[in-house]
Design a protein around this motif. Structure first.
Motif, mmCIF file in Angstrom:
data_model
loop_
_atom_site.group_PDB
_atom_site.id
_atom_site.type_symbol
_atom_site.label_atom_id
_atom_site.label_comp_id
_atom_site.label_asym_id
_atom_site.label_seq_id
_atom_site.Cartn_x
_atom_site.Cartn_y
_atom_site.Cartn_z
ATOM 1 N N HIS A 126 4.164 -107.248 67.912
ATOM 2 C CA HIS A 126 3.247 -108.303 68.340
ATOM 3 C C HIS A 126 1.816 -107.792 68.526
ATOM 4 N N LEU A 127 1.383 -106.931 67.628
ATOM 5 C CA LEU A 127 0.003 -106.472 67.624
ATOM 6 C C LEU A 127 -0.760 -107.246 66.551
ATOM 7 N N PRO A 128 -1.614 -108.180 66.939
ATOM 8 C CA PRO A 128 -2.368 -108.933 65.920
ATOM 9 C C PRO A 128 -3.275 -108.009 65.121
ATOM 10 N N LEU A 129 -3.713 -108.483 63.970
ATOM 11 C CA LEU A 129 -4.492 -107.639 63.061
ATOM 12 C C LEU A 129 -5.804 -107.177 63.685
ATOM 13 N N TYR A 130 -6.446 -108.033 64.477
ATOM 14 C CA TYR A 130 -7.729 -107.630 65.063
ATOM 15 C C TYR A 130 -7.521 -106.477 66.040
ATOM 16 N N ARG A 131 -6.372 -106.459 66.719
ATOM 17 C CA ARG A 131 -6.102 -105.378 67.663
ATOM 18 C C ARG A 131 -5.761 -104.089 66.911
ATOM 19 N N GLN A 132 -5.046 -104.217 65.802
ATOM 20 C CA GLN A 132 -4.765 -103.034 64.983
ATOM 21 C C GLN A 132 -6.064 -102.460 64.417
ATOM 22 N N GLU A 133 -6.969 -103.352 64.019
ATOM 23 C CA GLU A 133 -8.266 -102.901 63.515
ATOM 24 C C GLU A 133 -8.988 -102.057 64.558
ATOM 25 N N GLN A 134 -8.963 -102.507 65.815
ATOM 26 C CA GLN A 134 -9.612 -101.771 66.896
ATOM 27 C C GLN A 134 -8.925 -100.440 67.160
ATOM 28 N N ILE A 135 -7.585 -100.432 67.147
ATOM 29 C CA ILE A 135 -6.845 -99.193 67.401
ATOM 30 C C ILE A 135 -7.134 -98.162 66.317
ATOM 31 N N PHE A 136 -7.104 -98.599 65.065
ATOM 32 C CA PHE A 136 -7.359 -97.670 63.962
ATOM 33 C C PHE A 136 -8.746 -97.025 64.087
ATOM 34 N N LYS A 137 -9.737 -97.829 64.452
ATOM 35 C CA LYS A 137 -11.108 -97.327 64.508
ATOM 36 C C LYS A 137 -11.343 -96.464 65.737
ATOM 37 N N GLN A 138 -10.900 -96.942 66.904
ATOM 38 C CA GLN A 138 -11.194 -96.234 68.143
ATOM 39 C C GLN A 138 -10.357 -94.971 68.317
ATOM 40 N N ARG A 139 -9.108 -95.016 67.872
ATOM 41 C CA ARG A 139 -8.204 -93.895 68.115
ATOM 42 C C ARG A 139 -8.189 -92.882 66.969
ATOM 43 N N PHE A 140 -8.411 -93.375 65.740
ATOM 44 C CA PHE A 140 -8.262 -92.490 64.590
ATOM 45 C C PHE A 140 -9.524 -92.403 63.726
ATOM 46 N N GLY A 141 -10.539 -93.215 64.026
ATOM 47 C CA GLY A 141 -11.755 -93.189 63.231
ATOM 48 C C GLY A 141 -11.594 -93.774 61.846
ATOM 49 N N VAL A 142 -10.559 -94.573 61.642
ATOM 50 C CA VAL A 142 -10.287 -95.204 60.345
ATOM 51 C C VAL A 142 -10.684 -96.673 60.420
ATOM 52 N N GLU A 143 -11.483 -97.135 59.492
ATOM 53 C CA GLU A 143 -11.941 -98.520 59.499
ATOM 54 C C GLU A 143 -11.227 -99.326 58.411
ATOM 55 N N ILE A 144 -10.389 -100.257 58.842
ATOM 56 C CA ILE A 144 -9.717 -101.203 57.940
ATOM 57 C C ILE A 144 -9.941 -102.585 58.541
ATOM 58 N N SER A 145 -10.660 -103.429 57.883
ATOM 59 C CA SER A 145 -10.975 -104.741 58.445
ATOM 60 C C SER A 145 -9.729 -105.617 58.488
ATOM 61 N N ARG A 146 -9.696 -106.494 59.466
ATOM 62 C CA ARG A 146 -8.541 -107.406 59.563
ATOM 63 C C ARG A 146 -8.498 -108.364 58.390
ATOM 64 N N LYS A 147 -9.650 -108.640 57.762
ATOM 65 C CA LYS A 147 -9.656 -109.485 56.569
ATOM 66 C C LYS A 147 -8.897 -108.803 55.441
ATOM 67 N N THR A 148 -9.113 -107.517 55.287
ATOM 68 C CA THR A 148 -8.382 -106.754 54.267
ATOM 69 C C THR A 148 -6.893 -106.734 54.574
ATOM 70 N N MET A 149 -6.534 -106.461 55.828
ATOM 71 C CA MET A 149 -5.122 -106.439 56.216
ATOM 72 C C MET A 149 -4.493 -107.819 56.047
ATOM 73 N N GLY A 150 -5.277 -108.888 56.352
ATOM 74 C CA GLY A 150 -4.768 -110.248 56.157
ATOM 75 C C GLY A 150 -4.438 -110.518 54.703
ATOM 76 N N GLY A 151 -5.266 -109.995 53.790
ATOM 77 C CA GLY A 151 -4.972 -110.151 52.371
ATOM 78 C C GLY A 151 -3.694 -109.446 51.977
ATOM 79 N N TRP A 152 -3.463 -108.269 52.539
ATOM 80 C CA TRP A 152 -2.219 -107.556 52.254
ATOM 81 C C TRP A 152 -1.012 -108.336 52.780
ATOM 82 N N MET A 153 -1.150 -108.888 53.980
ATOM 83 C CA MET A 153 -0.036 -109.654 54.552
ATOM 84 C C MET A 153 0.278 -110.886 53.695
ATOM 85 N N TYR A 154 -0.759 -111.504 53.155
ATOM 86 C CA TYR A 154 -0.554 -112.679 52.299
ATOM 87 C C TYR A 154 0.229 -112.298 51.047
ATOM 88 N N LEU A 155 -0.121 -111.171 50.441
ATOM 89 C CA LEU A 155 0.589 -110.727 49.238
ATOM 90 C C LEU A 155 2.059 -110.449 49.543
#
Length: 332
Positions: A126-155
């Motif tokens: 139950h981690l929404p994409l916007y929260r995963q986006e924040q975790i990736f950036k703040q904890r690991f320095g990796v930037e993946i936008s939730r729009k990009t992740m949303g496109g992957w989820m749609y596929l």
């Protein structure tokens, strides 16, 4: 109605004896709470004196201490290099190169492991994409936008739709569907609050569970699953089911569907009239039905149909007789 039960009895009328059995017992030992096949890392610690002069000491015993450890999520690059070759003695032959590995998403940097991690985090943790986006950036320095992740989820959702529809057809063909609905908040950009949406669950014992999401609890939400369905439909007391079956446009389905109710909801009505001898008698008889089902759960070798005919049918007939007698007594 509890869609995880396949007997229609629900879960509200377990006896006191059953409730006692479900209470938490003694705390399990570590071996019982941790899978035995977990990878094991062994660390051996020897005294400095032994390390300095091992020839002077003899091991006589060991003291073991076990801990449960975890490696946090970590990102890493996967670099795929395909070497290209040419034949030394024949330049007319085209260069050789190994075919590229198949990708989950063409022309994307997303690996299968990354997409799987995002799916599990979103739908299981139950981690929404916007929260995963924040975790990736703040904890690991990796930037993946939730729009990009949303496109992957749609596929991924489009790929799984074939399995989804196959499961729908299998459940509909089983002849026995348990239906229920539960609300879930969702975001609507046009509203300043999160309204209630509904997950409609359809369960067929031994087949699986199908979930359909609608922004409404209207009876019309049943169309996609129940139109042209023939068999047993078990539900709770929500009026939407009977409303759907009673519509003239669903006359064909009404004739083909046997509507079964839930004993938990039926029992609730009798519990709401305390002090009434007839109601108390009915509640006790329903408890006997629960004991029958408990017996079947604890003895999987029994034939459920035969055992119910022998032990549950007489109870059902007794309840029917009481209700019919009471109905005639209430007539003017």
């Amino acid at each position: 109605m509890d869609t995880n039960e396949n007997n229609g009895l629900g879960r509200a009328s377990y006896t006191d004896e059953e409730q006692k059995e479900s209470k938490r017992g003694k705390r399990k030992g570590l071996d019982a709470r941790i899978p035995k096949d977990l990878p094991t890392e062994t660390i051996i610690i020897d005294p400095d004196e032994v390390l300095a002069h091992p020839e002077l000491y003899k091991k006589i015993a060991e003291v073991r201490t076990e801990k449960l450890d975890v490696t946090p999520t970590h990102f890493f690059r996967t670099v795929i290099i395909r070497n290209k070759y040419k034949k030394r003695d024949d330049r007319s032959i085209a260069p050789l190169i190994a075919p590229a590995p198949k990708q989950l998403i063409e022309n994307s940097y997303a690996s299968t492991g990354l997409v799987l991690h995002i799916i599990l985090s979103k739908y299981c943790d139950h981690l929404p994409l916007y929260r995963q986006e924040q975790i990736f950036k703040q904890r690991f320095g990796v930037e993946i936008s939730r729009k990009t992740m949303g496109g992957w989820m749609y596929l991924v959702a489009q790929w799984l739709s074939l399995i989804y529809e196959a499961l729908r057809n299998e459940i509909r063909a089983s002849g026995y569907i348990q239906a229920d609905e539960t609300f879930i908040k969702y975001q609507d950009p046009k509203k300043d609050y999160c309204p209630n949406g509904y997950l409609w669950a359809y369960h067929s014992p031994g087949k699986g569970v199908l979930f359909e999401w609608y922004a409404s609890r209207a009876a019309t939400c049943l169309d996609s699953m129940l139109v042209d369905y023939a068999g047993l439909l078990q539900t709770d007391g929500y009026a939407g089911y009977t409303s759907w079956l009673n519509k003239k446009s669903h006359a064909k389905e009404k004739a083909a569907i046997i509507h079964a109710a839930c004993w938990a909801h039926a029992r609730r009505k009798f519990r709401e009239v305390p002090g009434n001898p007839t109601a108390e008698d009915i509640v006790k008889r329903i408890a006997k039905l629960y004991r029958v089902e408990r017996k079947l759960r604890n003895n999987p070798d029994l034939d459920p149909a035969a055992y119910r005919r022998e032990h549950a049918t007489p109870v059902m007939e007794g309840i029917k007789t009481i209700l019919e007698t009471e109905r005639f007594r209430q007539l003017p």
